[in-house]
Design an enzyme around this catalytic site. Sequence first.
Site, mmCIF file in Angstrom:
data_model
loop_
_atom_site.group_PDB
_atom_site.id
_atom_site.type_symbol
_atom_site.label_atom_id
_atom_site.label_comp_id
_atom_site.label_asym_id
_atom_site.label_seq_id
_atom_site.Cartn_x
_atom_site.Cartn_y
_atom_site.Cartn_z
ATOM 1 N N HIS A 235 -7.107 39.499 65.461
ATOM 2 C CA HIS A 235 -7.018 38.410 64.483
ATOM 3 C C HIS A 235 -8.362 38.143 63.772
ATOM 4 O O HIS A 235 -8.436 38.129 62.550
ATOM 5 C CB HIS A 235 -6.605 37.104 65.180
ATOM 6 C CG HIS A 235 -5.335 37.185 65.949
ATOM 7 N ND1 HIS A 235 -4.090 37.246 65.361
ATOM 8 C CD2 HIS A 235 -5.118 37.191 67.281
ATOM 9 C CE1 HIS A 235 -3.157 37.276 66.298
ATOM 10 N NE2 HIS A 235 -3.746 37.258 67.475
HETATM 11 O O1 RIB Z 1 -4.050 32.646 66.773
HETATM 12 C C1 RIB Z 1 -5.135 33.527 66.908
HETATM 13 C C2 RIB Z 1 -6.429 32.779 66.845
HETATM 14 O O2 RIB Z 1 -6.503 31.850 67.912
HETATM 15 C C3 RIB Z 1 -7.660 33.689 67.028
HETATM 16 O O3 RIB Z 1 -8.743 33.153 66.336
HETATM 17 C C4 RIB Z 1 -7.920 33.628 68.499
HETATM 18 O O4 RIB Z 1 -9.301 33.849 68.820
HETATM 19 C C5 RIB Z 1 -7.561 32.199 68.790
HETATM 20 O O5 RIB Z 1 -8.689 31.393 68.506
#
Ligand code: RIB
Length: 304
Positions: A235
């Site tokens: 992500h």
């Molecule tokens: O939903 C994914 C996000 O939430 C990413 O940034 C992960 O590190 C968590 O913080």
Amino acid sequence: MQMLLDCDPGIDDALAILTLLREPVDVIGMSAVVGNVPVETGFRNLRDLAAFAGRADIPVFRGAELPLVRDYTFDPTVHGVDGLGGARIPASPSPRQEEHAATAIARILRASKEPVTWVATGPLTNVALALRLDPSLVDKVSRLVVMGGSTLRGNVTPAAEFNVYVDAEAWQSVLSSGIRPVMVGLNVTHMVGMTEEDFAVAEGIKTPVGQVARAMLAFYREVHEQGGWGEPKLHDVVAVLGAISPELLETRPAHVAVETGSALTYGMTVVDEREAPERCNCDVAVGVDAAAMRARMLKALQSG
Ligand code: RIB
Ligand code: CA
């Protein structure tokens, strides 16, 4: 390019940080926010990761302990109690910065001679606080790129993505600040997962950074397998590389609103692409060059 990074390391944040610090970018500051881990843990991880990557010179600041309005309950499932899946890295030799992240961010932005690219890969609590401290900071930011939200479904609930779910009020505050963020939501980050070929490449990386990344990825892979979530999703790497190389993302203007009143859909990002251009408050990522992102991260990990 001058860049500020706000994050909640966390494994995918850590991979994004290690990738960023091998990119030709002038990182002028990094800050930790409550999210994947309590802020003290994220602050320690961020300082240690910077030093481990040979960048103990980058000032690192500790930010919000709690979201703006709601309480917060830490869940170690996805990133482990230490936030790095048990990966061991040496403690940073640098002294702790005592200034709060919100005031430090405002100070750094005010002093910058050129507009700054600002990236947030955790909840937006620090970003919202800084913009409330000094709304004119909007004029000092060339782009705010945020990992969070979704044009489709959530991950923490059917409606909400984690970073928004932790602090939806912060998202609402940032969206109404006029800064017009680039939203890198689950709808694109779910397209960027570590493949078996990527893991094979990672297995061959012998650098210290590569070995730590491998330890974090092993934990992260296990969590994804146990959750039935498929390939481990990168992500935050998507947000950081999308900020450095905008051509790796396809975005569309939209009006984005955030649900803060409903117990069922709290943290949902409601993305309306029908809006007239003057009503759009966000550029929403709808496409990503996933192969390029994965290759760029692996190349960074191989370089040290
Ligand atoms: O939903 C994914 C996000 O939430 C990413 O940034 C992960 O590190 C968590 O913080
Ligand atoms: Ca994160």
